[in-house]
Scaffold this motif. Sequence first.
Motif, PDB file in Angstrom:
ATOM      1  N   CYS A 248       0.647  -1.343  -0.057  1.00 54.11           N
ATOM      2  CA  CYS A 248       0.007   0.054   0.153  1.00 54.11           C
ATOM      3  C   CYS A 248       0.900   1.265  -0.022  1.00 54.11           C
ATOM      4  O   CYS A 248       0.527   2.320  -0.708  1.00 54.11           O
ATOM      5  CB  CYS A 248      -0.878  -0.118   1.117  1.00 54.11           C
ATOM      6  SG  CYS A 248      -2.128  -1.418   1.164  1.00 54.11           S
ATOM      7  N   ASP A 249       1.907   1.286   0.706  1.00 53.95           N
ATOM      8  CA  ASP A 249       2.788   2.215   0.961  1.00 53.95           C
ATOM      9  C   ASP A 249       4.261   2.658   0.166  1.00 53.95           C
ATOM     10  O   ASP A 249       4.455   3.692  -0.225  1.00 53.95           O
ATOM     11  CB  ASP A 249       3.142   2.645   2.405  1.00 53.95           C
ATOM     12  CG  ASP A 249       2.100   2.483   3.301  1.00 53.95           C
ATOM     13  OD1 ASP A 249       0.877   2.973   2.678  1.00 53.95           O
ATOM     14  OD2 ASP A 249       2.037   2.112   4.467  1.00 53.95           O
ATOM     15  N   ASN A 250       4.540   1.471  -0.363  1.00 52.79           N
ATOM     16  CA  ASN A 250       5.797   1.603  -1.002  1.00 52.79           C
ATOM     17  C   ASN A 250       5.723   1.324  -2.548  1.00 52.79           C
ATOM     18  O   ASN A 250       5.242   0.415  -3.147  1.00 52.79           O
ATOM     19  CB  ASN A 250       6.544   0.229  -0.650  1.00 52.79           C
ATOM     20  CG  ASN A 250       8.189   0.612  -0.864  1.00 52.79           C
ATOM     21  OD1 ASN A 250       8.580   0.662  -2.043  1.00 52.79           O
ATOM     22  ND2 ASN A 250       9.189   0.166  -0.153  1.00 52.79           N
ATOM     23  N   LYS A 251       5.941   2.659  -3.175  1.00 54.62           N
ATOM     24  CA  LYS A 251       5.576   2.801  -4.743  1.00 54.62           C
ATOM     25  C   LYS A 251       6.484   1.581  -5.498  1.00 54.62           C
ATOM     26  O   LYS A 251       6.052   1.075  -6.186  1.00 54.62           O
ATOM     27  CB  LYS A 251       5.618   3.932  -5.132  1.00 54.62           C
ATOM     28  CG  LYS A 251       4.897   5.159  -4.682  1.00 54.62           C
ATOM     29  CD  LYS A 251       3.524   4.717  -5.001  1.00 54.62           C
ATOM     30  CE  LYS A 251       2.217   5.740  -4.250  1.00 54.62           C
ATOM     31  NZ  LYS A 251       1.132   5.467  -4.629  1.00 54.62           N
ATOM     32  N   LEU A 252       7.847   1.499  -4.920  1.00 53.96           N
ATOM     33  CA  LEU A 252       8.668   0.761  -6.007  1.00 53.96           C
ATOM     34  C   LEU A 252       8.237  -0.477  -5.643  1.00 53.96           C
ATOM     35  O   LEU A 252       8.357  -1.247  -6.647  1.00 53.96           O
ATOM     36  CB  LEU A 252      10.078   0.966  -5.259  1.00 53.96           C
ATOM     37  CG  LEU A 252      10.981   2.338  -5.793  1.00 53.96           C
ATOM     38  CD1 LEU A 252      12.223   2.380  -5.146  1.00 53.96           C
ATOM     39  CD2 LEU A 252      10.810   2.306  -7.568  1.00 53.96           C
ATOM     40  N   GLN A 254       5.372  -1.723  -5.142  1.00 52.77           N
ATOM     41  CA  GLN A 254       4.158  -1.847  -5.896  1.00 52.77           C
ATOM     42  C   GLN A 254       4.447  -2.275  -7.382  1.00 52.77           C
ATOM     43  O   GLN A 254       3.814  -3.075  -7.995  1.00 52.77           O
ATOM     44  CB  GLN A 254       3.415  -0.868  -5.974  1.00 52.77           C
ATOM     45  CG  GLN A 254       2.685  -0.478  -4.494  1.00 52.77           C
ATOM     46  CD  GLN A 254       1.883   0.888  -4.441  1.00 52.77           C
ATOM     47  OE1 GLN A 254       1.725   1.415  -5.559  1.00 52.77           O
ATOM     48  NE2 GLN A 254       1.568   1.287  -3.490  1.00 52.77           N
ATOM     49  N   ILE A 255       5.444  -1.424  -8.052  1.00 54.32           N
ATOM     50  CA  ILE A 255       5.715  -1.701  -9.463  1.00 54.32           C
ATOM     51  C   ILE A 255       6.510  -3.004  -9.511  1.00 54.32           C
ATOM     52  O   ILE A 255       6.167  -3.533 -10.518  1.00 54.32           O
ATOM     53  CB  ILE A 255       6.580  -0.436  -9.679  1.00 54.32           C
ATOM     54  CG1 ILE A 255       6.100   0.950  -9.943  1.00 54.32           C
ATOM     55  CG2 ILE A 255       7.328  -0.588 -11.293  1.00 54.32           C
ATOM     56  CD1 ILE A 255       6.918   2.204  -9.864  1.00 54.32           C
ATOM     57  N   SER A 430       7.740   2.782 -15.472  1.00 54.88           N
ATOM     58  CA  SER A 430       7.265   3.417 -14.389  1.00 54.88           C
ATOM     59  C   SER A 430       8.184   3.796 -13.134  1.00 54.88           C
ATOM     60  O   SER A 430       8.156   4.806 -12.612  1.00 54.88           O
ATOM     61  CB  SER A 430       6.540   2.133 -13.572  1.00 54.88           C
ATOM     62  OG  SER A 430       5.486   1.762 -14.584  1.00 54.88           O
ATOM     63  N   PHE A 434       8.692   7.491 -11.579  1.00 53.76           N
ATOM     64  CA  PHE A 434       8.628   7.551 -10.252  1.00 53.76           C
ATOM     65  C   PHE A 434       9.840   8.363  -9.794  1.00 53.76           C
ATOM     66  O   PHE A 434       9.973   9.157  -8.636  1.00 53.76           O
ATOM     67  CB  PHE A 434       8.522   6.135  -9.547  1.00 53.76           C
ATOM     68  CG  PHE A 434       8.645   6.038  -8.035  1.00 53.76           C
ATOM     69  CD1 PHE A 434       7.711   6.953  -7.119  1.00 53.76           C
ATOM     70  CD2 PHE A 434       9.945   5.797  -7.450  1.00 53.76           C
ATOM     71  CE1 PHE A 434       7.891   6.843  -5.776  1.00 53.76           C
ATOM     72  CE2 PHE A 434      10.189   5.797  -5.897  1.00 53.76           C
ATOM     73  CZ  PHE A 434       8.953   6.279  -5.185  1.00 53.76           C
ATOM     74  N   GLU A 438      10.239  11.860  -7.825  1.00 58.94           N
ATOM     75  CA  GLU A 438      11.111  12.088  -6.487  1.00 58.94           C
ATOM     76  C   GLU A 438      12.140  13.037  -6.611  1.00 58.94           C
ATOM     77  O   GLU A 438      12.306  13.855  -5.566  1.00 58.94           O
ATOM     78  CB  GLU A 438      11.502  10.482  -6.043  1.00 58.94           C
ATOM     79  CG  GLU A 438      11.755  10.659  -4.737  1.00 58.94           C
ATOM     80  CD  GLU A 438      12.274   9.267  -4.478  1.00 58.94           C
ATOM     81  OE1 GLU A 438      13.082   8.541  -5.158  1.00 58.94           O
ATOM     82  OE2 GLU A 438      11.603   8.684  -3.336  1.00 58.94           O
TER      83      GLU A 438
END
Length: 476
Positions: A248-252, A254-255, A430, A434, A438
């Motif tokens: 839910c919180d870590n975008k990397l 998730q990708i 992605s 990102f 950042e």
Amino acid sequence: MALERPFQAPDQGWAWVVLTAVLISQGLALGFPSCVGVFYTDIQTAFQATNSETSWFPSIVTAVLHAGGPICSILVERYDCRVTVFIGGILASVGMVSSAFAQTLIQLYLTAGFITGLGLCLSFQAGITVLGYYFVRRRTLANALAATGASIGMAVYPVISQYLLDLIGWRGSFLIFGGVLLNSCACACLMRPNRPPPQALAGTQQSKEECRQITTPSRPLPSNHSMPTMLSSCGRILQKYMAFDLLCDNKLYQIYVLGITWMVLGFVLPLFYLVPYATSSGIEESRAALLLTIIGLVNIFGRPLAGLISQMACLKSRLFYVFSAAVMVNGVSNLIAAMWNNYAMLVLYCVVYSISMSFIASLVFQVLMDIVGMERFPGAFGLFTILESFTLLLGPPLAGFLADFTGHYHYIFYATTVNVCTAALFMGLSVFAFKRKEAKLRETAELTPREPLMDAPNKQEKGDQCCPEEIILKTI
């Protein structure tokens, strides 16, 4: 009373013995799934099944091999990696021996599919975990060398499988493999725990107490508190072994998880369908089985080389891009097999495919460790394997349906090209977007605090115009 062994300094001493044991266990655990294609046609003939029905067998083995991650994490936490690998060796052996007497495909799914797959999972994933406790500075190289074991298994298993298939059939071969997989238990005996236990890596007594609360049964509380306590315990267990908070919180993260989950839908298909595709093109079975051996042989040298290249200083901060590029090359390589089915071009395909596969196998766990850290790796790895197991389970049956519908195997390689290439583009673009976003946010954050400092002298000059309340607030 047995004395606890002292904490072993990482990257030296017994760590290399553990690495050798992991290398052998990886070869035993991952060698069999890679050679299922050798038995594919004989199993299909024995049970009079379609491609779609037969393909559920390798898909179940591969899916359970990955989906058992949370179970493996719990066993490693409750006992240790040595016990977990030992249990895995026994389960894998029992499953293979039982499958030799299967009378229906359902029985084969249960024995050689589920039971053997779970045993291979425990041996494979616990071996990867123990390397994280014994190696720090050379962890990338250790993972690459351990992956060489899988390459040796991929090179040896197809040759042995074809020999045993011609000699005693697929049932006798599975019976022999049941005895071979028991050698994982011998490897497990060398994986002694590295004291202090894994939870001590968190560096605080608090983390140790939290782990004890999760793994030690607590006394029953009064009924008015039992439900919240159970929910709280379930939440802590899910966070520890499934890491939904990272998703839910870590975008990397998730990708990475989404990209790998989509990639494995087609990534493993060549290992299952290359031999049937070659034999349907008029190539002898023995020569077709050698194609899988070529993939394994190239991986033996390719994976350590990929690990060494990945440790180069210029690539340390770009491992995600290197991984995405390897996935792209792997996807494009499938066009060679799809467009040309003569033996020379299939050999070329195996070389290109296995080189890219070497980089993927060497980096897949290292990239995950870099994203989440070793402390959160067991939970992140558990959720990661659960999600990718769904597409691993669906990939071979969908490919089998495509082969039944079209009557040709080469369409599977076209579909694999599209699948793997789109996953590579998604991950690479992605992550680039990102990190660019950042970087802009970081630049903005660095510039913002300077503005009040530039206005400070003016505000001090106008201090006599401030109301008393403002002066008090500024003083505080």
